[in-house]
Design an enzyme around this catalytic site. Structure first.
Site, PDB file in Angstrom:
ATOM      1  N   ASN A 111      28.754 -50.705  54.389  1.00  0.00           N
ATOM      2  CA  ASN A 111      27.614 -50.731  55.303  1.00  0.00           C
ATOM      3  C   ASN A 111      28.053 -51.407  56.587  1.00  0.00           C
ATOM      4  O   ASN A 111      28.047 -52.630  56.704  1.00  0.00           O
ATOM      5  CB  ASN A 111      26.439 -51.480  54.680  1.00  0.00           C
ATOM      6  CG  ASN A 111      25.878 -50.733  53.490  1.00  0.00           C
ATOM      7  OD1 ASN A 111      25.178 -49.730  53.657  1.00  0.00           O
ATOM      8  ND2 ASN A 111      26.229 -51.183  52.287  1.00  0.00           N
ATOM      9  N   GLU A 112      28.457 -50.572  57.537  1.00  0.00           N
ATOM     10  CA  GLU A 112      28.981 -51.076  58.799  1.00  0.00           C
ATOM     11  C   GLU A 112      27.825 -51.519  59.697  1.00  0.00           C
ATOM     12  O   GLU A 112      26.656 -51.212  59.411  1.00  0.00           O
ATOM     13  CB  GLU A 112      29.790 -49.970  59.496  1.00  0.00           C
ATOM     14  CG  GLU A 112      30.989 -49.480  58.698  1.00  0.00           C
ATOM     15  CD  GLU A 112      32.136 -50.495  58.627  1.00  0.00           C
ATOM     16  OE1 GLU A 112      31.935 -51.692  58.934  1.00  0.00           O
ATOM     17  OE2 GLU A 112      33.248 -50.096  58.238  1.00  0.00           O
ATOM     18  N   PRO A 113      28.118 -52.246  60.790  1.00  0.00           N
ATOM     19  CA  PRO A 113      27.059 -52.625  61.722  1.00  0.00           C
ATOM     20  C   PRO A 113      26.185 -51.421  62.065  1.00  0.00           C
ATOM     21  O   PRO A 113      26.689 -50.320  62.280  1.00  0.00           O
ATOM     22  CB  PRO A 113      27.846 -53.135  62.942  1.00  0.00           C
ATOM     23  CG  PRO A 113      29.112 -53.671  62.350  1.00  0.00           C
ATOM     24  CD  PRO A 113      29.428 -52.780  61.181  1.00  0.00           C
ATOM     25  N   SER A 148      23.739 -50.694  59.886  1.00  0.00           N
ATOM     26  CA  SER A 148      23.085 -50.389  58.602  1.00  0.00           C
ATOM     27  C   SER A 148      21.881 -51.312  58.429  1.00  0.00           C
ATOM     28  O   SER A 148      22.013 -52.534  58.533  1.00  0.00           O
ATOM     29  CB  SER A 148      24.046 -50.636  57.439  1.00  0.00           C
ATOM     30  OG  SER A 148      25.236 -49.926  57.616  1.00  0.00           O
TER      31      SER A 148
END
Ligand code: F6R
Length: 644
Positions: free
Chosen positions: A159-161, A163
């Protein structure tokens, strides 16, 4: 949540331990207790699992408990966080492979109880597949305990920035920093998949209990932000603050940016040791954007440092003291200035010349971290030996070796004089075939025998090591180091291991002890303390530490100082620098030229450092300038390491 005064800024319970191994042992015991409790009531324990370097120690300890203490995983159900999309299961970097190698193949968990996102699901079917994964978690009764690592982007799972807290299992695009961090595993950033399937932040938050693990200084900034800043989509791990039962378990380097360690005077009473006073004044100077000598009493009182003033003030007196301390860290004589008064110099004048040992975890680390200082040490007459601790062959992308192998093949093939001047026909530029007497293979045969990384054919790894040796010799030669003083230890842990799973062995310590006894150095320059404990630099540093302990009684150790240099990718707290070696613009250019000899590294993770080496050294110089000390083009920083 029970906290002490010093933890007042932390919005998540955090436990800090001396070592990652200690955390792994404690957590493995906790998991064993949960398994037993569930088993005694005839139920299963549902674990959420992560991959990456971080949980490897935990998995090793669980395997040990299974083997030695009979811990059974028969009633455990697992759900993994994520998987690269587009990788077959048997790809060496697939998370399916990782989990089986690191845990599942060594314990008695039923295969049907293992759930890992399927990276081979066709794009069109991913959405339905993800919904089904969520349903399977629900059907299993939800996750009882979720183990997490954290990425430098603040990701949990993938879950990258960006998310949100409600995100569920889905296909995501990987952040460029995440792909750079994985570049080494995949032998080049270009080979890192662009997409992954990951549980969402919402899926993770639905777990009953969450434990996030982090080791090494590289994670310290993101840990502090996740725990101390308001939750935001720019840092998905910060949403863990909204979970009622989340704990962070950290080693000391990973905790070092938390306010209670970094700026402890802001969150409670402190004992103003000389080191802390220096750190506080340096921080104030940067924070108030004023040179040290211009700080006023008001600056101190407005920033929660009145008691420092009461103890050591007024500002005028304290400023001068710290200014002098910082000033004394600067030296153009990293091996000590012969015949000079060395009372306030970082390094002692005698003996001169010194025997200096520079240890590089991989060829190129020395040039990146201390190329300018290396050149000075040679110029100032010291006997400098540079030893690359590992061959670094895993850091060479396959295609880098083609030119080299072609050269060897050509060299070993008798070709008519002048043939090379003829216009090359397509056939003549095709590399020549295997030459049996010399054992040299064509680039094709070498490259075709390779499936990448640690699984590469031994010849390929050997050629890669030779390539790095050549680059290293060229780079150290550019700094004036004699060819016979450029050594290669080829430590076995590296040859036998692979990224994320390295471990020091007895043979590594024996080789390092032999080197120390051969050189009997007055100075050792090394790097790798405070890094992720399974990284190459950290394992190399641990081997050095153990080798120093073995040679504690040797006479040379009494007269030996150890200096830590730093990979340009890591920042140092400027106030913790014990020796700052300045570089002129010409010296910086010379350093960059020596780094450029490491051609095979330009696209690798160190390629990033290669580009940042210049900026890093310049930013240290800028910090010294802003303290009001001296305005240099660039500075290489060092910290003194005390042998325990
Ligand atoms: C892995 C995962 C990732 C990692 C993170 C840290 O399943 O979900 O979030 O936990 O990238 O990776 P390491 O532990 O290799 O530093």
């Amino acid at each position: 949540m029970t906290t002490t005064e010093s933890q007042q800024r932390e919005r998540i319970p955090i436990h800090v331990h001396d070592t990652a191994d200690e955390v792994a042992r404690t957590l493995a015991r906790e998991i064993a207790t949960l398994i037993h409790q569930r088993a005694s009531s005839g139920r299963s324990l549902v674990l959420g699992l992560a991959t990456g370097s971080t949980p490897v120690r935990l998995y090793r300890e669980l395997i040990r408990m299974h083997r030695e203490e009979g811990l059974s995983f028969y009633n455990v159900i697992t759900f993994n966080l994520d998987e690269y999309h587009g990788l077959p299961r048997d790809h060496p970097e697939s998370y399916w492979r990782f989990m089986h190698d690191q845990l599942f193949d060594h314990i008695d968990i039923p295969r049907t109880s293992i759930h890992i996102p399927d990276g081979t699901v066709p794009r069109a079917a991913v959405y339905d597949w993800c919904r089904d994964y969520e349903k399977q978690i629900t059907d299993a009764g939800g996750i009882d305990l979720q183990i997490l690592g954290i990425g430098r982007t603040g990701h949990i799972g993938f879950n990258e920035p960006g998310s949100g807290p409600d995100s569920r299992t889905r296909l995501v695009t990987l952040d460029s920093m995440t792909r750079r961090d994985a570049a080494r595993d995949f032998l080049g950033e270009a080979n890192v998949p662009r997409h992954a399937i990951t549980m969402g932040v919402g899926t993770i938050l639905a777990a009953k209990k969450i434990i996030l693990l982090a080791w090494g200084e590289a994670k310290s900034r993101v840990i502090a932000d996740a725990a101390e800043r308001p939750p935001a989509e720019t840092l998905p791990a910060s949403f863990l603050q909204q979970h009622p039962d989340t704990t962070f378990l950290l080693d000391r380097p990973a905790a070092s940016e938390l306010t209670r360690f970094k700026l402890p005077w802001l969150v409670g009473q402190v004992e103003w040791t000389p080191a802390l006073s220096r750190r506080a004044v340096a921080w104030l100077s940067r924070h108030a954007k004023k040179p040290v000598l211009k700080l006023l009493d008001d600056d101190y009182t407005e920033h929660g440092m009145s008691d420092l003033l009461t103890e050591q003030g007024p500002a005028y007196k304290l400023n001068i003291r710290i200014f002098n301390e910082l000033q004394h860290t600067i030296t153009g004589w990293p091996g000590g200035k012969p015949d000079a008064d060395d009372t306030h110099r970082p390094e002692r004048a005698a003996p001169h010349p010194k025997r200096v040992l520079v240890l590089a975890p991989e060829p190129s680390d020395d040039a990146l971290g201390m190329g300018g200082t290396l050149r000075r040490l040679v110029e100032q007459g010291h006997h400098v030996t540079v030893a690359a601790q590992t061959s670094g062959n895993l850091g060479v992308p396959d295609d880098e070796i083609a030119t080299f192998a072609d050269f060897l093949a050509e060299l070993n093939t008798p070709a008519p004089v002048g043939a090379s001047l003829a216009t090359p026909s397509p056939a003549s530029i095709v590399p020549r075939p295997l030459i049996s007497e010399s054992g040299v293979q064509s680039p094709e045969s070498i490259l075709s025998s390779c499936s990448g990384g640690v699984h590469a054919a031994p010849d390929l790894r050997r050629y890669k090591a030779l390539l790095r040796r050549g680059e290293q010799r060229a780079a150290t030669r550019a700094c004036g180091v004699l060819a016979e003083n450029t050594l290669f230890l080829d430590l076995p842990f590296y040859e036998q291991g692979r990224y994320r799973q390295f471990r020091a062995t007895e043979a590594d310590i024996t080789a390092t002890v032999a080197l120390l006894r051969k050189i009997t150095p007055h100075q050792i320059f090394a790097t790798g303390d405070s890094e992720d404990p399974s990284s190459v630099p950290a394992v190399c540093f641990d081997i050095l530490r153990q080798s120093l302990a073995r040679t504690r009684e040797d006479a040379w150790q009494r007269d030996c100082r150890i200096w830590l240099y730093r990979s340009p990718a890591r920042d140092w707290n400027i106030a913790e620098i014990d020796m700052a070696v300045p570089m002129s613009p010409l010296e910086l250019t010379a350093k960059l030229q020596s780094i450029r000899h490491h051609k095979s590294q330009r696209d690798q993770q160190t390629g990033e450092s290669w580009r940042t080496a210049e900026h890093h050294d310049q930013s240290v110089a800028r910090a010294y300038d802003e303290f009001g000390l001296a305005n240099y083009e660039a500075i290489e920083p060092f910290r003194r390491y005390q042998i325990a």
